[in-house]
Design a protein around this motif. Sequence first.
Motif, mmCIF file in Angstrom:
data_model
loop_
_atom_site.group_PDB
_atom_site.id
_atom_site.type_symbol
_atom_site.label_atom_id
_atom_site.label_comp_id
_atom_site.label_asym_id
_atom_site.label_seq_id
_atom_site.Cartn_x
_atom_site.Cartn_y
_atom_site.Cartn_z
ATOM 1 N N MET A 158 -4.934 2.656 -2.700
ATOM 2 C CA MET A 158 -5.489 1.358 -2.330
ATOM 3 C C MET A 158 -5.934 0.588 -3.571
ATOM 4 N N PHE A 159 -6.530 1.289 -4.521
ATOM 5 C CA PHE A 159 -6.934 0.603 -5.743
ATOM 6 C C PHE A 159 -5.723 0.044 -6.481
ATOM 7 N N GLU A 160 -4.652 0.825 -6.564
ATOM 8 C CA GLU A 160 -3.466 0.346 -7.275
ATOM 9 C C GLU A 160 -2.878 -0.881 -6.592
ATOM 10 N N ILE B 254 0.834 -1.205 0.000
ATOM 11 C CA ILE B 254 0.000 0.000 0.000
ATOM 12 C C ILE B 254 0.865 1.250 0.000
ATOM 13 N N LEU B 255 1.887 1.266 0.832
ATOM 14 C CA LEU B 255 2.767 2.432 0.907
ATOM 15 C C LEU B 255 3.466 2.667 -0.427
ATOM 16 N N ALA B 256 3.929 1.584 -1.061
ATOM 17 C CA ALA B 256 4.590 1.713 -2.360
ATOM 18 C C ALA B 256 3.631 2.251 -3.414
ATOM 19 N N ALA B 257 2.411 1.724 -3.410
ATOM 20 C CA ALA B 257 1.405 2.212 -4.359
ATOM 21 C C ALA B 257 1.072 3.670 -4.101
ATOM 22 N N ASP C 212 -0.417 9.512 -3.867
ATOM 23 C CA ASP C 212 -1.557 9.432 -2.953
ATOM 24 C C ASP C 212 -1.057 8.798 -1.654
ATOM 25 N N PRO C 213 -0.194 9.496 -0.921
ATOM 26 C CA PRO C 213 0.574 8.857 0.152
ATOM 27 C C PRO C 213 -0.228 8.569 1.420
ATOM 28 N N LEU C 214 0.220 7.543 2.139
ATOM 29 C CA LEU C 214 -0.266 7.220 3.475
ATOM 30 C C LEU C 214 0.955 7.008 4.361
ATOM 31 N N TRP C 215 0.723 6.909 5.679
ATOM 32 C CA TRP C 215 1.821 6.702 6.619
ATOM 33 C C TRP C 215 1.402 5.629 7.631
#
Length: 467
Positions: A457-459, A370-373, A379-382
């Motif tokens: 998330m979709f990616e 998820i982080l890589a996508a 569309d970053p997350l942490w």
Amino acid sequence: MDNFSTRANAKTIPIVALTRNAYKGWVKGQGKSAQAWLKATAYTADAGKIALMPGRDGSLKRVVLGLGKPTRDPSKAAMWSFAVLPARLPKGRYQLEGELDAQLAHDAALGWALGTYRFSRYLTGKAKDKTFPSLVWPAGVDRRAVARARNAIFLGRDLITTPAGDLGPSELAEQAVAIATEHDAEIDSIVGEELLSANYPAIYAVGMGSPRAPRLIDLRWGDEDAPKLSLVGKGVVFDSGGLDLKSASGMKLMKKDMGGAASVLALAQMVMDAKLPVRLRVLIPAVENAISGEAFRPLDVLETRKGITIEVGNTDAEGRLILCDALAEADSEQPDLLIDFATLTGAARIALGTELPAMFSTDDEVAADILAAGTETIDPLWRLPLFRSYRRHLDSRVADINNIANVSQGGAITAALFLQEFVSSKTKWVHIDTMGYNLHARPGRPAGGEVFGVRAMFEMLRRRYAG
């Protein structure tokens, strides 16, 4: 798709997009008059900076778009430079010059599309009828993928930005039905006191204080033999805080408290549109946390679908109460992957700000994917930890667990640990704690509802299930 053209015509105006380094070489190849004009206007190819170059007759001849320096900062990515253009250019048809690699072509098209978003439902007259220029589709771009992302994001933004007076639990369910109908999905809702007979007592308890009946929206799609993908979204259409009433400032944006539901509907729409080979299930507990003689009270003890009893330490921590029933149901089917989105805690915003969602996961590989996508899709997350030692802060003297911690620190973590109680240890589970709202306008991201993390998330799902 609106604001795109299939081909150029005689009046199409070229756009040249350049990094700062590329601009230095490009400008040397231009005529003396063009060089003089650019120098006189002190143009530099900083990210999102535009030069409108006139022709001999004074008409617009070319647009120069700056992409800035190559950077890993997602806020300065090329996509957002392209998002500047629709609102800044005169009406007309435009086309990108030169050959673009596949990723830049996609980012250019999606940036342009996102730059055309407006929430115009309540506008009238000329303000409602505003139009944007059009872009000729870049060569080789996957138009379906651009449209898929654009439509999902616009859906999520519209849902979150709609005032709670016009988007109650029933209206949210109607939106879910429309999406299900479009994609030939099955959908059902359990409404009001039916929640009790169907054993969703926590959802009912939170929503019973409102005259707008609570419900559980349940959507299913895909081949029954495919890997099971379950999505759960927090659907609190408005949160007064319940009897532990929020302040005026704390309550002002609470129409966005169904941002988790909007996010999973946007994600589900992308999954179904792409026809990913999964058995999709979407569960949205939709409630209004209102004040009345029927509202649940501080220190009430609630039953749950999983059988765990909950002491209500605060009625303003209602999102986790409705999610626990939905998560327990989703988990009962032993899905290959279980993902929830929720506008759950202010603590996550204190830790990461409003533009970076917090991610928790019980599976390191899924989290890394998820982080890589997120990095690749801008569309970053942490990731934050599910630090088990903090579970003790949720202990209750009269029930199995309290819905709030007995300390003020680590609130995003303790909220995630609360939810984890309702998911089996064998399930690959991801929890996203999101703001669901842009407080400040930026190119392609106007102030208002936002579905952070959905494209990422979709990616991840596309790669996991469709290779």
